[in-house]
Design a protein around this motif. Structure first.
Motif, PDB file in Angstrom:
ATOM      1  N   SER A 115      -8.118  51.702 -52.218  1.00 31.11           N
ATOM      2  CA  SER A 115      -8.920  51.241 -53.367  1.00 31.11           C
ATOM      3  C   SER A 115      -8.241  50.027 -54.020  1.00 31.11           C
ATOM      4  O   SER A 115      -7.329  50.186 -54.832  1.00 31.11           O
ATOM      5  N   ASN A 165      -9.835  57.360 -58.064  1.00 31.97           N
ATOM      6  CA  ASN A 165     -10.993  57.861 -57.312  1.00 31.97           C
ATOM      7  C   ASN A 165     -10.735  59.285 -56.792  1.00 31.97           C
ATOM      8  O   ASN A 165     -11.598  60.165 -56.901  1.00 31.97           O
ATOM      9  N   ARG A 170     -18.170  42.744 -62.342  1.00 31.38           N
ATOM     10  CA  ARG A 170     -18.302  43.367 -61.018  1.00 31.38           C
ATOM     11  C   ARG A 170     -18.699  44.839 -61.164  1.00 31.38           C
ATOM     12  O   ARG A 170     -19.716  45.279 -60.635  1.00 31.38           O
ATOM     13  N   LYS A 226     -10.868  52.064 -65.990  1.00 32.53           N
ATOM     14  CA  LYS A 226     -10.853  53.374 -65.337  1.00 32.53           C
ATOM     15  C   LYS A 226      -9.708  54.186 -65.934  1.00 32.53           C
ATOM     16  O   LYS A 226      -8.650  53.623 -66.228  1.00 32.53           O
ATOM     17  N   ASN A 241      -9.106  47.932 -56.307  1.00 30.29           N
ATOM     18  CA  ASN A 241      -9.303  47.618 -57.736  1.00 30.29           C
ATOM     19  C   ASN A 241      -8.695  48.635 -58.696  1.00 30.29           C
ATOM     20  O   ASN A 241      -8.547  48.348 -59.885  1.00 30.29           O
ATOM     21  N   ARG A 267     -23.287  44.809 -54.646  1.00 25.78           N
ATOM     22  CA  ARG A 267     -23.164  46.211 -54.252  1.00 25.78           C
ATOM     23  C   ARG A 267     -23.952  47.098 -55.196  1.00 25.78           C
ATOM     24  O   ARG A 267     -24.164  46.747 -56.356  1.00 25.78           O
ATOM     25  N   GLN A 288     -18.214  59.316 -64.878  1.00 32.79           N
ATOM     26  CA  GLN A 288     -18.585  58.441 -65.987  1.00 32.79           C
ATOM     27  C   GLN A 288     -18.139  58.916 -67.367  1.00 32.79           C
ATOM     28  O   GLN A 288     -18.045  58.099 -68.287  1.00 32.79           O
ATOM     29  N   GLN A 312     -22.630  46.344 -60.741  1.00 28.39           N
ATOM     30  CA  GLN A 312     -22.842  47.287 -59.630  1.00 28.39           C
ATOM     31  C   GLN A 312     -23.410  48.596 -60.147  1.00 28.39           C
ATOM     32  O   GLN A 312     -24.282  49.219 -59.538  1.00 28.39           O
ATOM     33  N   SER A 342     -23.381  53.680 -52.776  1.00 27.61           N
ATOM     34  CA  SER A 342     -23.691  54.136 -51.412  1.00 27.61           C
ATOM     35  C   SER A 342     -24.713  55.269 -51.404  1.00 27.61           C
ATOM     36  O   SER A 342     -25.537  55.373 -50.503  1.00 27.61           O
ATOM     37  N   GLU A 353     -33.326  56.587 -65.833  1.00 25.92           N
ATOM     38  CA  GLU A 353     -32.467  55.760 -64.964  1.00 25.92           C
ATOM     39  C   GLU A 353     -32.749  54.276 -65.224  1.00 25.92           C
ATOM     40  O   GLU A 353     -31.823  53.457 -65.255  1.00 25.92           O
TER      41      GLU A 353
HETATM   42  N1  3HC Z   1     -20.745  52.739 -53.199  1.00 23.94           N
HETATM   43  C1  3HC Z   1     -20.739  51.396 -53.048  1.00 23.94           C
HETATM   44  N2  3HC Z   1     -19.617  50.661 -53.204  1.00 23.94           N
HETATM   45  C2  3HC Z   1     -18.489  51.318 -53.523  1.00 23.94           C
HETATM   46  C3  3HC Z   1     -18.444  52.706 -53.713  1.00 23.94           C
HETATM   47  C4  3HC Z   1     -19.646  53.422 -53.536  1.00 23.94           C
HETATM   48  N3  3HC Z   1     -19.684  54.754 -53.676  1.00 23.94           N
HETATM   49  N4  3HC Z   1     -17.181  53.049 -54.039  1.00 23.94           N
HETATM   50  C5  3HC Z   1     -16.457  51.921 -54.035  1.00 23.94           C
HETATM   51  N5  3HC Z   1     -17.251  50.880 -53.716  1.00 23.94           N
HETATM   52  C6  3HC Z   1     -16.828  49.495 -53.562  1.00 23.94           C
HETATM   53  C7  3HC Z   1     -16.273  48.939 -54.847  1.00 23.94           C
HETATM   54  O1  3HC Z   1     -17.313  48.469 -55.662  1.00 23.94           O
HETATM   55  C8  3HC Z   1     -15.346  47.870 -54.342  1.00 23.94           C
HETATM   56  O2  3HC Z   1     -16.094  46.750 -53.932  1.00 23.94           O
HETATM   57  P1  3HC Z   1     -15.909  45.278 -54.611  1.00 23.94           P
HETATM   58  O3  3HC Z   1     -14.432  45.050 -54.696  1.00 23.94           O
HETATM   59  O4  3HC Z   1     -16.640  44.384 -53.701  1.00 23.94           O
HETATM   60  O5  3HC Z   1     -16.498  45.354 -55.955  1.00 23.94           O
HETATM   61  C9  3HC Z   1     -14.791  48.484 -53.072  1.00 23.94           C
HETATM   62  O6  3HC Z   1     -15.737  49.472 -52.669  1.00 23.94           O
HETATM   63  C10 3HC Z   1     -13.418  49.106 -53.238  1.00 23.94           C
HETATM   64  O7  3HC Z   1     -13.487  50.193 -54.158  1.00 23.94           O
HETATM   65  P2  3HC Z   1     -12.500  50.392 -55.405  1.00 23.94           P
HETATM   66  O8  3HC Z   1     -12.157  51.820 -55.484  1.00 23.94           O
HETATM   67  O9  3HC Z   1     -11.377  49.417 -55.326  1.00 23.94           O
HETATM   68  O10 3HC Z   1     -13.473  49.925 -56.586  1.00 23.94           O
HETATM   69  P3  3HC Z   1     -13.507  50.406 -58.102  1.00 23.94           P
HETATM   70  O11 3HC Z   1     -12.134  50.489 -58.684  1.00 23.94           O
HETATM   71  O12 3HC Z   1     -14.506  49.566 -58.793  1.00 23.94           O
HETATM   72  O13 3HC Z   1     -14.035  51.932 -58.008  1.00 23.94           O
HETATM   73  C11 3HC Z   1     -16.105  53.083 -58.531  1.00 23.94           C
HETATM   74  C12 3HC Z   1     -15.334  52.226 -57.511  1.00 23.94           C
HETATM   75  C13 3HC Z   1     -15.397  54.419 -58.661  1.00 23.94           C
HETATM   76  C14 3HC Z   1     -17.523  53.264 -58.020  1.00 23.94           C
HETATM   77  C15 3HC Z   1     -16.072  52.361 -59.905  1.00 23.94           C
HETATM   78  O14 3HC Z   1     -16.534  51.039 -59.772  1.00 23.94           O
HETATM   79  C16 3HC Z   1     -16.889  53.028 -60.961  1.00 23.94           C
HETATM   80  O15 3HC Z   1     -16.482  54.019 -61.519  1.00 23.94           O
HETATM   81  N6  3HC Z   1     -18.065  52.456 -61.288  1.00 23.94           N
HETATM   82  C17 3HC Z   1     -18.904  52.907 -62.351  1.00 23.94           C
HETATM   83  C18 3HC Z   1     -19.745  54.044 -61.936  1.00 23.94           C
HETATM   84  C19 3HC Z   1     -20.806  53.667 -60.953  1.00 23.94           C
HETATM   85  O16 3HC Z   1     -21.006  52.526 -60.594  1.00 23.94           O
HETATM   86  N7  3HC Z   1     -21.535  54.648 -60.505  1.00 23.94           N
HETATM   87  C20 3HC Z   1     -22.646  54.476 -59.641  1.00 23.94           C
HETATM   88  C21 3HC Z   1     -23.063  55.851 -59.318  1.00 23.94           C
HETATM   89  S1  3HC Z   1     -24.708  56.087 -59.381  1.00 23.94           S
HETATM   90  C22 3HC Z   1     -25.228  56.294 -60.943  1.00 23.94           C
HETATM   91  O17 3HC Z   1     -24.479  56.213 -61.838  1.00 23.94           O
HETATM   92  C23 3HC Z   1     -26.687  56.563 -61.132  1.00 23.94           C
HETATM   93  C24 3HC Z   1     -26.936  57.930 -61.662  1.00 23.94           C
HETATM   94  O18 3HC Z   1     -28.281  58.036 -61.956  1.00 23.94           O
HETATM   95  C25 3HC Z   1     -26.594  59.007 -60.710  1.00 23.94           C
END
Ligand code: 3HC
Length: 328
Positions: A219, A235, A50, A231, A221, A120, A150, A54, A123, A89
């Protein structure tokens, strides 16, 4: 059927699982790494798929708002830097899809979910980039927030994810610096340029705080992911850390922080944000952000347009495996 030992002794399968679970728990407790061939609880595996998928999708969709400026970047040098960043990227997406594949999901399954609108991605990439200054704001704030979130993931308990994050974070640091530099130049240019920079920062500041996810009490998860050492911080902890990092950087840029309620808490020595607009966050997650529809549509079209490349590459690989000659 007799009732002799069935109720008092665990079956060999259950015993094996218990033993594996103990081994898994011991690895986590010792802060060592789980590797693809190790036994892992099913929920650990699915939660990693998951999060990693994402994350991979975010990198790939994240190419769009910036690619929008490649042809219009203000100089050849700026174009070259932006092309390299957008390529980075794509590379991050590939490392992450590869890490997720080690958990037993295919790249095709992940991609299909994304283009069907069932997966997902962050955002943040559902906002538009109307001016060149937005590219600066993405680099400074979005990549800055990504690094803050990260760097702790480099120590994630799942080996392939943690190792992918090390490379990604190194590259993100360059991205953050190039964004800061774009904004610095604009903020120290004409009054009009400074205003462009301020407007872009006003657009991206709050959405970048939302990248860290919902507040801790919303949150679902976090607690489990932290227990599994995927993690390392919650958050809100990471969001607050990021706000604190931004304060002196706003000053260095000579720009205003859009948070008018931001205050320094003497007791804890931390900066405390004003309220975030969680309705906006939920709307973006539900597909109602400013650019959700076009981001997915673009990704879908790119996937369809690229079908012949994937077919050609697969055919080339097949021929090579069969030892057939392949025209150069
Ligand atoms: N955008 C979209 N969905 C989000 C979100 C966001 N900003 N923040 C949380 N969510 C979603 C979660 O995915 C979860 O959905 P799911 O249960 O259907 O999977 C729900 O909202 C509840 O959130 P939680 O806090 O319970 O979820 P997590 O424990 O997974 O925490 C997170 C969310 C902090 C984003 C974590 O998943 C994480 O650290 N992920 C890795 C980092 C990541 O994905 N970063 C993307 C950023 S962009 C990037 O890196 C590109 C670079 O070039 C900038």
């Amino acid at each position: 059927m007799g009732h002799t030992t069935a109720h008092t002794q665990a079956s060999p399968d259950a015993q094996a699982t218990e033993h594996e679970q103990q081994r898994f728990d011991a690895i986590i407790a010792a802060d060592q790494r789980i590797e693809p061939r190790d036994w892992m609880p099913e929920q650990y595996r699915s939660s990693l798929i998951r999060q990693i998928s994402q994350h991979a999708h975010s990198e790939i969709i994240g190419m769009q708002p910036e690619a929008n400026w490649i042809s219009r970047a203000p100089s050849l040098k700026r174009k070259a830097i932006l092309i390299a960043k957008v390529q980075d990227e794509a590379g991050h997406g590939l490392y992450l899809y590869s890490a997720a594949q080690t958990l037993g999901i295919t790249r095709e399954e992940m991609t299909q979910k994304l283009i069907d609108g069932k997966a997902r991605y962050s955002s943040i990439f559902n906002y538009h980039t109307p001016t060149w200054a937005d590219i600066g704001a993405i680099g400074w704030l979005v990549d800055g927030a990504a690094i803050c979130n990260q760097v702790p993931l480099c120590r994630a308990s799942y080996g392939p994810y943690g190792r992918a994050m090390v490379r990604i974070c190194k590259e993100e640091s360059f991205h953050q610096r190039q964004g800061f530099e774009i904004l610095y130049e604009l903020a120290h240019g004409t009054a009009e340029q400074k205003q462009l920079a301020q407007d872009a920062v006003d657009r991206w500041y709050w959405p970048s705080l939302m990248m860290f996810g919902p507040s801790d009490d919303a949150s679902p998860n976090s607690a489990r992911s932290m227990a599994w050492k995927i993690k390392r911080f919650s958050n809100d902890e990471l969001r607050q850390r990021f706000v604190g990092m931004c304060v002196p950087q706003f000053e260095a840029l000579g720009l205003e922080c859009p948070d008018k309620d931001l205050r320094f808490d003497e007791a804890t020595g931390t900066w405390i944000s004003g309220p975030l607009d969680w309705d906006e966050f939920r709307a973006v997650l539900d597909g109602r952000g400013p650019a959700n529809t076009e981001r997915l549509e673009h990704r879908r079209t790119a996937h369809e347009d690229g079908a012949w490349v994937r077919e050609a590459a697969a055919e080339y690989a097949r021929k090579q495996r069969r030892g057939e000659r392949v025209a150069a």
